[in-house]
Design a protein around this motif. Sequence first.
Motif, PDB file in Angstrom:
ATOM      1  N   GLU A   1       5.823   9.366  -4.400  1.00  0.00           N
ATOM      2  CA  GLU A   1       5.939   9.032  -2.975  1.00  0.00           C
ATOM      3  C   GLU A   1       7.177   8.192  -2.710  1.00  0.00           C
ATOM      4  N   LYS A   2       7.438   7.231  -3.580  1.00  0.00           N
ATOM      5  CA  LYS A   2       8.589   6.344  -3.393  1.00  0.00           C
ATOM      6  C   LYS A   2       9.902   7.118  -3.471  1.00  0.00           C
TER       7      LYS A   2
ATOM      8  N   ASN B   1       4.454  -2.295  -8.598  1.00  0.00           N
ATOM      9  CA  ASN B   1       5.690  -1.746  -8.053  1.00  0.00           C
ATOM     10  C   ASN B   1       6.838  -2.030  -9.019  1.00  0.00           C
TER      11      ASN B   1
ATOM     12  N   ASP C   1       1.620  10.030 -11.451  1.00  0.00           N
ATOM     13  CA  ASP C   1       2.035   8.748 -10.858  1.00  0.00           C
ATOM     14  C   ASP C   1       2.492   9.013  -9.423  1.00  0.00           C
ATOM     15  N   TYR C   2       1.506   9.240  -8.544  1.00  0.00           N
ATOM     16  CA  TYR C   2       1.804   9.637  -7.167  1.00  0.00           C
ATOM     17  C   TYR C   2       2.544   8.548  -6.401  1.00  0.00           C
ATOM     18  N   GLN C   3       2.355   7.277  -6.819  1.00  0.00           N
ATOM     19  CA  GLN C   3       3.074   6.191  -6.137  1.00  0.00           C
ATOM     20  C   GLN C   3       4.579   6.313  -6.386  1.00  0.00           C
TER      21      GLN C   3
ATOM     22  N   SER D   1       6.799   2.596 -14.127  1.00  0.00           N
ATOM     23  CA  SER D   1       6.206   3.926 -13.954  1.00  0.00           C
ATOM     24  C   SER D   1       5.032   4.112 -14.913  1.00  0.00           C
TER      25      SER D   1
ATOM     26  N   THR E   1       0.831  -1.204   0.000  1.00  0.00           N
ATOM     27  CA  THR E   1       0.000   0.000   0.000  1.00  0.00           C
ATOM     28  C   THR E   1       0.867   1.255   0.000  1.00  0.00           C
ATOM     29  N   THR E   2       0.227   2.379  -0.277  1.00  0.00           N
ATOM     30  CA  THR E   2       0.849   3.678  -0.070  1.00  0.00           C
ATOM     31  C   THR E   2       0.873   3.971   1.428  1.00  0.00           C
TER      32      THR E   2
ATOM     33  N   VAL F   1      -1.417  -0.630  -3.774  1.00  0.00           N
ATOM     34  CA  VAL F   1      -0.591  -0.272  -4.930  1.00  0.00           C
ATOM     35  C   VAL F   1      -0.761  -1.337  -6.009  1.00  0.00           C
TER      36      VAL F   1
END
Length: 496
Positions: A37-38, A16, A32-34, A19, A6-7, A13
């Motif tokens: 965030e990463k 992983n 692509d907020y994930q 992109s 998860t975020t 998610v």
Amino acid sequence: MSQRLTTTAGATVPSNETSKTAGPRGPLLLEDYQLIEKLAHQNRERIPERVVHAKGWGAQGTFTVTHDITQYTCADLFSEVGKKTEVLSRWSTVAGEQGAADAERDVRGFSLKFFTEQGNWDMVGNNTPIFFVRDAYKFPDFIRTQKRHPKTNLRSPEAMFDFWAGQPESVHQVTILMSDRGIPKNPMHMNGYGSHTFSMWNKDGVRHWVKFHFRTHQGHKTYTNEEAERLIGSTRDSYQEDLFNAIEAGEYPKWTLFIQVMPEQEAETCGFNPFDLTKVWPHSDYPLIEVGELEMNRNPENYFQFVENAAYSPSNVVPGIGFSPDKMLQARIFAYADAHRYRLGTHYEALPANAPKADVHHYHKDGAMRFFRNDTGNPNAYYEPNQYEDAPRADPAVQEPPMKIDAEAFRHPQVITDEDFVQPRKLYAEVLSDDERKRLHQNMAGAMAPCSDSVKERWYAVLGRVHPDYEKGVREASESQPAIPVTDSTPVTAAE
């Protein structure tokens, strides 16, 4: 079924692996907020390392009282024989950065956090019973000499010995540092000391001055310079490896806590300043009194959470344990907690490594990373004094008895007398064997090799005040060292 990735906000998610892009060749999409965030979390994975004691190793364990000392203290953790208290430890080198080698010649930090029923008690000490200086004004300058030269960005023996020569009381600590005990094999094979003079008081309000000693059960084991150099060539993390593997194998390291005790009034009449951090208390006058056993028996599940985030400060005391007029201790009471506020944030003591097991009630407000409830249970009680019965109140019952101190506020000049050389003289001439003295001479000469002649002569003069054989031995060992060119900004290596 395995757990779903998860975020940080808890959303599942979907991938992983790749992109989100506008096409197979890109470009990337900002939505692509994930990914954002990463990457953002990676940028923030590191926190400032400690200014000193940056490289460290830690463990969790238990302290058990084995002897009754309630005549000296009303602290609850010592209230009865057999009582157990959870402990978080951290050992460290003083000068090295986080990437430094473990087996360097250096003083080692020896810190313990006791999670008592009355709150946290931090015993923040070293593996030596003394320190280099006795006035906090000198501490920042001393630490600068242990760090990197502003021009060469290398360690500077020239700065170290120049500073030590200007503070002759440091010769006691430098002698220990350059002796066989200057490179312990690992944290399990060294003692720990509170070093400072602290105080304890009992239920009747009677105060005693005390020194804390943690004596290793594993025996003292050390490396010579040559052994340490070979070890560092194969691993820079020998302490972490030894400590972690021993605990994983069930070989739990242990120490016995002893205290030295001095009646409060005796401080005015004893033959030396008992609050001088460069001095030890003679065991013949103040014998060791056994208190309990420390066993470190668990490796933290997450090093960063419990060792890197651990914040020790001598300001963390509990009723029955207090301070003394020791000037260095008085400064550390402020400086350590302030360092943690800078490095970890305003609410560093609420982090899992530092959070007390005892109930916490205070009126500190807001600030960055206030991640716990913002009131005391009653939202109207956000100041004090107030009218609410359920609001936190101070308890006069735990008031420390008054401490007698000198009435004059003055910058008393430091005076170097023969008293500063008596204890190192005894250590050199009576405690160390001939072979230990020879190695001491060689270690010190090697550390001084890059120094200018003027700094060497200043330091020889200090050694001569300790004992003529000390000066002679280091001079002769220095003369056999290969010549190293000296400039104003001499490239140098760590003192080993």
